[in-house]
Design an enzyme around this catalytic site. Sequence first.
Site, PDB file in Angstrom:
ATOM      1  NE  ARG A  35      -2.807   0.554   3.433  1.00  0.00           N
ATOM      2  CZ  ARG A  35      -2.174   0.946   4.544  1.00  0.00           C
ATOM      3  NH1 ARG A  35      -1.577   2.131   4.587  1.00  0.00           N
ATOM      4  NH2 ARG A  35      -2.119   0.166   5.611  1.00  0.00           N
ATOM      5  CE1 TYR A  77     -17.657  10.076 -16.700  1.00  0.00           C
ATOM      6  CE2 TYR A  77     -16.372  10.397 -14.700  1.00  0.00           C
ATOM      7  CZ  TYR A  77     -17.149   9.594 -15.513  1.00  0.00           C
ATOM      8  OH  TYR A  77     -17.405   8.300 -15.137  1.00  0.00           O
ATOM      9  CG  ASP A 132     -10.239  14.507 -16.323  1.00  0.00           C
ATOM     10  OD1 ASP A 132      -9.499  13.893 -17.105  1.00  0.00           O
ATOM     11  OD2 ASP A 132     -11.257  14.013 -15.808  1.00  0.00           O
ATOM     12  CE  LYS A 143     -12.885   5.826 -19.472  1.00  0.00           C
ATOM     13  NZ  LYS A 143     -12.988   6.633 -18.317  1.00  0.00           N
TER      14      LYS A 143
END
Length: 387
Positions: free
Chosen positions: A54, A106, A178, A203
């Site tokens: 982590r 978005y 973004d 994406k």
Amino acid sequence: MEAADKDDGALESRLIEILFGEVEPGDPLSPPIVLSTNFKHGGVGESWEYSYTRTGNPSRARLERALAFLESGSSAYSFSSGVAAMAMVFRLLPPRFRTVVPNELYGGTERLLRTLEVPLGAEVRSVDFGDLAAVRDAASDGVDLILTESPTNPRLTVYDLAALSKIAKDAGALFAVDNTFATPLGQRPLELGADLVIHSLTKYLGGHGDLLGGAVIVRDEALGKRLLRLQRSIGAVLSPFDSFLATRSLVSFPLRFRRQAESAKIIAEGLRDHPALSEVLYPGLRNHPNHQLARKQMAYFGAIITIEHQGGLEALHRTIKRSRRFTLAEGLGSAESLFGHPATMSHATMPAETRERAGIREGHLRLSIGLEDPADLLRDLQMALEP
Ligand code: PLP
């Protein structure tokens, strides 16, 4: 400078060097996936680069080095999804933060702000980012973050990132972009003055429709340290396996994205005057309202085209059913061409009036151009659009 000049091919060579170059004789050339959650400690109280997955993992670190390079940042932090990455940016801000965002955003980002941050006291001011005076005005009342996409999802509106960055600096706010649609090959917001770049790795950077991930990239080292603390403390990290997949995908990302962007331009030009369409939105088209700005700011205009069918929803259903090359699916940026219906998919959770203000209508269809032959895709769309 014509933006295309910025892409001289050196990026590709450096990227390969970063992905494959850090090997000693006898090391594997293709990077291994380090799945181990635990790393042996040398002694009590001694600190080591890797201790627990982590807080740090070699597979994730390799990906993050490449992402930082691609976006001209000093460091990158990867998360389990694009929206998780966005949520980390909000965690950098003070409680009850104030943010200025564009009307076009978005759907997942809008939902995050409206349903999670506003109830905790955040103040969200939505304005038209094409109107810089309106942004300046909204920021004049004290603001912690100016956040944008460019080109926007799904209308592909392009905003002036250098001008917005100046407004943010003058207001003493962070500026976050973004960059999922443009990708670092299309534009590098940190070079235009942004403080934070956000990606959905799901994406183009992932590119194969088989991994979910997100990233935040920064230039400022102090901001990077704060993100590292959030990444370690909240733990919404990208898994070693997804880090491996994303790293592997980056090898072919420039090749894929160039092909997809070039194909999108051909297809947008082919559809521009189609009688069935009332809108063909693509920043690379001369008649796109922000074409000049896109030319200045972007090296590629991206691989998404948004069209509006004159015949509304019914005609759209017919087009979707008829196409043999495009699949109706939620995502974008994959190798295969996809249709997305923003009103019922990516922007379905937006309140209807917010969607209306963003100019998203039922007749809009988002085309994510894949790696197929562009002439074949155009023929397929023309066939699917026949009355
Ligand atoms: N940002 C943009 C522009 C997007 O289109 C998406 C998803 O479609 C996201 C962020 C969220 O990414 P993810 O689905 O990886 O959480």
